[in-house]
Design a protein around this motif. Structure first.
Motif, PDB file in Angstrom:
ATOM      1  N   MET A  65      93.535   0.871   9.574  1.00 10.13           N
ATOM      2  CA  MET A  65      93.336   1.900  10.594  1.00 10.13           C
ATOM      3  C   MET A  65      91.929   1.815  11.176  1.00 10.13           C
ATOM      4  SD  MET A  65      95.230   5.369   9.385  1.00 10.13           S
ATOM      5  CE  MET A  65      94.069   5.710   8.076  1.00 10.13           C
ATOM      6  N   SER A  66      91.382   0.620  11.257  1.00 12.49           N
ATOM      7  CA  SER A  66      90.016   0.490  11.754  1.00 12.49           C
ATOM      8  C   SER A  66      89.973   0.673  13.265  1.00 12.49           C
ATOM      9  CB  SER A  66      89.439  -0.879  11.373  1.00 12.49           C
ATOM     10  OG  SER A  66      90.198  -1.911  11.963  1.00 12.49           O
ATOM     11  N   THR A  67      88.815   1.120  13.731  1.00 14.06           N
ATOM     12  CA  THR A  67      88.538   1.287  15.154  1.00 14.06           C
ATOM     13  C   THR A  67      87.762   0.073  15.633  1.00 14.06           C
ATOM     14  OG1 THR A  67      88.401   3.682  14.827  1.00 14.06           O
ATOM     15  CG2 THR A  67      87.417   2.786  16.841  1.00 14.06           C
ATOM     16  N   THR A  68      88.128  -0.467  16.792  1.00 19.51           N
ATOM     17  CA  THR A  68      87.401  -1.604  17.345  1.00 19.51           C
ATOM     18  C   THR A  68      86.121  -1.113  18.013  1.00 19.51           C
ATOM     19  OG1 THR A  68      89.432  -2.859  17.719  1.00 19.51           O
ATOM     20  CG2 THR A  68      87.490  -3.525  18.978  1.00 19.51           C
ATOM     21  N   VAL A  69      85.015  -1.777  17.730  1.00 16.83           N
ATOM     22  CA  VAL A  69      83.722  -1.433  18.316  1.00 16.83           C
ATOM     23  C   VAL A  69      83.291  -2.548  19.266  1.00 16.83           C
ATOM     24  CG1 VAL A  69      81.291  -0.960  17.860  1.00 16.83           C
ATOM     25  CG2 VAL A  69      83.035  -0.118  16.287  1.00 16.83           C
ATOM     26  N   LEU A  70      82.932  -2.163  20.488  1.00 22.07           N
ATOM     27  CA  LEU A  70      82.394  -3.101  21.469  1.00 22.07           C
ATOM     28  C   LEU A  70      80.943  -2.734  21.759  1.00 22.07           C
ATOM     29  CD1 LEU A  70      85.334  -3.407  24.036  1.00 22.07           C
ATOM     30  CD2 LEU A  70      84.695  -5.023  22.229  1.00 22.07           C
ATOM     31  N   ARG A  71      80.055  -3.707  21.562  1.00 21.87           N
ATOM     32  CA  ARG A  71      78.643  -3.511  21.847  1.00 21.87           C
ATOM     33  C   ARG A  71      78.317  -4.056  23.242  1.00 21.87           C
ATOM     34  NH1 ARG A  71      79.257  -4.335  16.402  1.00 21.87           N
ATOM     35  NH2 ARG A  71      78.059  -2.953  15.043  1.00 21.87           N
ATOM     36  N   THR A  72      77.094  -3.810  23.685  1.00 22.17           N
ATOM     37  CA  THR A  72      76.696  -4.271  25.023  1.00 22.17           C
ATOM     38  C   THR A  72      76.916  -5.763  25.190  1.00 22.17           C
ATOM     39  OG1 THR A  72      75.035  -2.516  25.117  1.00 22.17           O
ATOM     40  CG2 THR A  72      74.810  -4.315  26.694  1.00 22.17           C
ATOM     41  N   GLN A  73      76.582  -6.546  24.157  1.00 21.26           N
ATOM     42  CA  GLN A  73      76.755  -7.989  24.269  1.00 21.26           C
ATOM     43  C   GLN A  73      78.225  -8.378  24.386  1.00 21.26           C
ATOM     44  OE1 GLN A  73      75.159  -6.349  21.815  1.00 21.26           O
ATOM     45  NE2 GLN A  73      75.354  -7.356  19.809  1.00 21.26           N
ATOM     46  N   ASP A  74      79.124  -7.555  23.824  1.00 20.96           N
ATOM     47  CA  ASP A  74      80.552  -7.827  23.967  1.00 20.96           C
ATOM     48  C   ASP A  74      81.002  -7.633  25.415  1.00 20.96           C
ATOM     49  OD1 ASP A  74      81.111  -8.368  21.192  1.00 20.96           O
ATOM     50  OD2 ASP A  74      80.901  -6.223  20.820  1.00 20.96           O
ATOM     51  N   ILE A  75      80.463  -6.596  26.064  1.00 17.36           N
ATOM     52  CA  ILE A  75      80.819  -6.370  27.468  1.00 17.36           C
ATOM     53  C   ILE A  75      80.338  -7.543  28.309  1.00 17.36           C
ATOM     54  CG2 ILE A  75      80.675  -4.758  29.400  1.00 17.36           C
ATOM     55  CD1 ILE A  75      81.992  -3.685  26.753  1.00 17.36           C
ATOM     56  N   ALA A  76      79.113  -8.009  28.045  1.00 14.27           N
ATOM     57  CA  ALA A  76      78.596  -9.165  28.777  1.00 14.27           C
ATOM     58  C   ALA A  76      79.472 -10.397  28.538  1.00 14.27           C
ATOM     59  CB  ALA A  76      77.153  -9.444  28.361  1.00 14.27           C
ATOM     60  N   ARG A  77      79.929 -10.590  27.295  1.00 16.62           N
ATOM     61  CA  ARG A  77      80.781 -11.743  26.998  1.00 16.62           C
ATOM     62  C   ARG A  77      82.112 -11.639  27.735  1.00 16.62           C
ATOM     63  NH1 ARG A  77      79.089 -10.743  21.250  1.00 16.62           N
ATOM     64  NH2 ARG A  77      77.367 -12.192  20.847  1.00 16.62           N
ATOM     65  N   ILE A  78      82.666 -10.427  27.811  1.00 16.94           N
ATOM     66  CA  ILE A  78      83.925 -10.228  28.541  1.00 16.94           C
ATOM     67  C   ILE A  78      83.749 -10.597  30.005  1.00 16.94           C
ATOM     68  CG2 ILE A  78      85.482  -8.431  29.428  1.00 16.94           C
ATOM     69  CD1 ILE A  78      85.221  -7.077  26.662  1.00 16.94           C
ATOM     70  N   VAL A  79      82.661 -10.124  30.614  1.00 15.81           N
ATOM     71  CA  VAL A  79      82.432 -10.401  32.039  1.00 15.81           C
ATOM     72  C   VAL A  79      82.216 -11.892  32.262  1.00 15.81           C
ATOM     73  CG1 VAL A  79      80.887  -9.997  33.989  1.00 15.81           C
ATOM     74  CG2 VAL A  79      81.556  -8.092  32.520  1.00 15.81           C
ATOM     75  N   HIS A  80      81.422 -12.543  31.405  1.00 15.47           N
ATOM     76  CA  HIS A  80      81.165 -13.972  31.571  1.00 15.47           C
ATOM     77  C   HIS A  80      82.432 -14.793  31.341  1.00 15.47           C
ATOM     78  CE1 HIS A  80      76.896 -13.973  32.355  1.00 15.47           C
ATOM     79  NE2 HIS A  80      76.682 -13.142  31.349  1.00 15.47           N
ATOM     80  N   ALA A  81      83.211 -14.423  30.329  1.00 13.83           N
ATOM     81  CA  ALA A  81      84.431 -15.184  30.038  1.00 13.83           C
ATOM     82  C   ALA A  81      85.469 -15.017  31.136  1.00 13.83           C
ATOM     83  CB  ALA A  81      85.012 -14.740  28.700  1.00 13.83           C
ATOM     84  N   THR A  82      85.534 -13.840  31.721  1.00 11.18           N
ATOM     85  CA  THR A  82      86.515 -13.567  32.769  1.00 11.18           C
ATOM     86  C   THR A  82      86.035 -14.078  34.118  1.00 11.18           C
ATOM     87  OG1 THR A  82      87.119 -11.554  31.569  1.00 11.18           O
ATOM     88  CG2 THR A  82      87.898 -11.729  33.834  1.00 11.18           C
ATOM     89  N   GLY A  83      84.714 -14.037  34.348  1.00 13.39           N
ATOM     90  CA  GLY A  83      84.135 -14.290  35.661  1.00 13.39           C
ATOM     91  C   GLY A  83      83.887 -12.951  36.334  1.00 13.39           C
ATOM     92  N   LEU A  84      82.727 -12.795  36.980  1.00 14.51           N
ATOM     93  CA  LEU A  84      82.371 -11.493  37.537  1.00 14.51           C
ATOM     94  C   LEU A  84      83.373 -11.025  38.582  1.00 14.51           C
ATOM     95  CD1 LEU A  84      80.513  -9.076  37.743  1.00 14.51           C
ATOM     96  CD2 LEU A  84      79.101 -10.377  39.359  1.00 14.51           C
ATOM     97  N   ARG A  85      83.696 -11.899  39.553  1.00  8.57           N
ATOM     98  CA  ARG A  85      84.647 -11.468  40.585  1.00  8.57           C
ATOM     99  C   ARG A  85      86.005 -11.123  39.994  1.00  8.57           C
ATOM    100  NH1 ARG A  85      85.107 -12.754  46.301  1.00  8.57           N
ATOM    101  NH2 ARG A  85      83.594 -14.444  46.027  1.00  8.57           N
ATOM    102  N   PRO A  86      86.613 -11.984  39.159  1.00  4.26           N
ATOM    103  CA  PRO A  86      87.914 -11.616  38.573  1.00  4.26           C
ATOM    104  C   PRO A  86      87.852 -10.346  37.736  1.00  4.26           C
ATOM    105  CG  PRO A  86      87.549 -13.969  38.330  1.00  4.26           C
ATOM    106  CD  PRO A  86      86.257 -13.388  38.818  1.00  4.26           C
ATOM    107  N   PHE A  87      86.734 -10.142  37.009  1.00  3.88           N
ATOM    108  CA  PHE A  87      86.633  -8.917  36.216  1.00  3.88           C
ATOM    109  C   PHE A  87      86.591  -7.696  37.125  1.00  3.88           C
ATOM    110  CE2 PHE A  87      84.270  -5.486  34.209  1.00  3.88           C
ATOM    111  CZ  PHE A  87      84.984  -5.324  33.035  1.00  3.88           C
ATOM    112  N   LEU A  88      85.775  -7.744  38.180  1.00  3.18           N
ATOM    113  CA  LEU A  88      85.704  -6.619  39.114  1.00  3.18           C
ATOM    114  C   LEU A  88      87.046  -6.374  39.794  1.00  3.18           C
ATOM    115  CD1 LEU A  88      82.217  -7.265  40.779  1.00  3.18           C
ATOM    116  CD2 LEU A  88      82.775  -5.561  39.026  1.00  3.18           C
ATOM    117  N   GLU A  89      87.731  -7.442  40.157  1.00  4.06           N
ATOM    118  CA  GLU A  89      89.050  -7.303  40.785  1.00  4.06           C
ATOM    119  C   GLU A  89      90.038  -6.657  39.818  1.00  4.06           C
ATOM    120  OE1 GLU A  89      88.950 -11.103  43.889  1.00  4.06           O
ATOM    121  OE2 GLU A  89      89.761 -11.350  41.869  1.00  4.06           O
TER     122      GLU A  89
END
Length: 359
Positions: free
Chosen positions: A1-25
């Motif tokens: 029953m653990s909760t997933t934790v996302l830190r600032t660096q995780d958000i940056a990794r998501i944006v970089h992995a997705t690409g800024l334009r695709p993430f914003l879209e």
């Protein structure tokens, strides 16, 4: 029953992995879909604790499946303490059980979702073919607004003004890798606004300011007011609101307290943006109308962002588990969590020594 934790660096990794334009879209598509479901949500104005130096707010919202809230502050003078003026975290939980699913940073995420919300409105309210934007106030939000309008709306020229010239320089440095976007620092608000298709204000001072005045308005202009977002904090002269063909808001009960329309009578007419997105109300009617989006930020935008972050984290295998909720063999035996470790008597409290006053 653990909760997933996302830190600032995780958000940056998501944006970089997705690409800024695709993430914003993807964030824009998620947000628009949620706004079209507006009647399905349990909504309320955010709860705010105001002080002389700023505000701390809780922003809750829920549909039948998910509940979300964001903790966020706004302290305009925090930069003097080497702190962000906005700091935030959010939670996404399961309505059926109350189980917290995600605990995420939302300082970086709030900047992303605010820029996307601005574009979501401008796509319906700005003049078709808009290419030039004035950006007044270029602190922490500036680059996000600039990139969102460039990548999602085709804005190719941004005219910058900030009382702090270094803020303009900082934005230009940060966006130097985007050569298709022309950035021009201006000497005044009036210079930046002149001839602009869209005017975005994103200032931080907690004051009843009149950054945009009626004489600055031109036919067909769209004003995107982002920085007037708490009682006693405005950016638009009331004459700007009076001259607009229509004023659009996220959630009227909240915006009447916190937005630029706090200056206006309680019955001042506004249109909630969800009605435009659902085709129930018009946006811009002709190219000469002046439109205003009085944006204060609403919990549904955070709900959309948290939903998307959870999906992206699962796809990319990001986030860390946190035992935020105890796992119990017998859910009625919470005390057993204490008795799992021997209970030792507390040490005698130490009486503090009285302070010695200088003679």
């Amino acid at each position: 029953m653990s909760t997933t934790v996302l830190r600032t660096q995780d958000i940056a990794r998501i944006v970089h992995a997705t690409g800024l334009r695709p993430f914003l879209e993807r964030l824009l598509a998620t947000m628009e879909a949620d706004f079209r479901r507006w009647p399905e949500f349990d909504k309320s104005p955010r709860s705010a604790a105001h002080s002389a130096s700023g505000v701390i707010e809780l922003m809750p919202i829920a549909d039948a499946t998910l509940y979300a809230f964001k903790y966020v502050n706004g302290h305009p003078l925090n930069h003097l303490r080497q702190l962000p003026t906005v700091m935030a975290f959010g939670v996404l939980a399961e309505v059926a059980t109350g189980l917290p699913l995600l605990l995420s940073e939302m300082t970086l995420t709030t900047a992303l979702r605010t820029a996307v919300a601005s574009v979501m409105a401008a796509r319906r309210l700005a003049r078709p073919g808009s290419r030039t934007m004035a950006l007044i106030g270029n602190g922490a939000q500036g680059e996000f607004q600039a990139l969102a309008f460039h990548l999602l709306m085709g804005i190719d020229e941004i005219r910058l003004y900030d009382l702090d010239a270094e803020a303009n320089a900082k934005l230009i440095r940060n966006l130097r890798a985007c050569p298709a976007l022309k950035l021009r620092a201006c000497a005044s608000t009036a210079e930046a606004v002149r001839g602009a298709d869209i005017v975005t204000t994103a200032t931080a001072d907690k004051t009843l300011a009149t950054i945009i005045t009626p004489e600055m308005l031109e036919p067909g202009m769209h004003v995107n007011g982002v920085g007037g977002d708490c009682p006693g904090k405005t950016e638009l002269h009331r004459g700007v609101l009076e001259r607009a063909a229509r004023v659009f808001v996220e959630y009227a009960p909240q915006t009447r307290i916190e937005g630029d329309i706090q200056q206006m009578p309680a019955d001042f007419p506004v249109t909630e943006l969800w009605r435009v997105l659902r085709g129930e109300a018009p946006g811009r009617s002709d190219e000469r109308e002046i439109t205003v989006f009085d944006s204060v930020g609403f919990a549904l935008e955070d709900f959309s962002a948290l939903r998307l972050l959870r999906d992206c984290a699962l796809e990319l295998g990001l986030g860390e588990p946190l035992a935020l909720v105890p796992e119990l063999d017998d859910p009625k035996n919470l005390f057993g969590q204490l008795s799992a470790e021997p209970l030792r008597p507390a040490k005698a409290p130490v009486t503090p020594r009285p302070s010695v006053q200088a003679a």
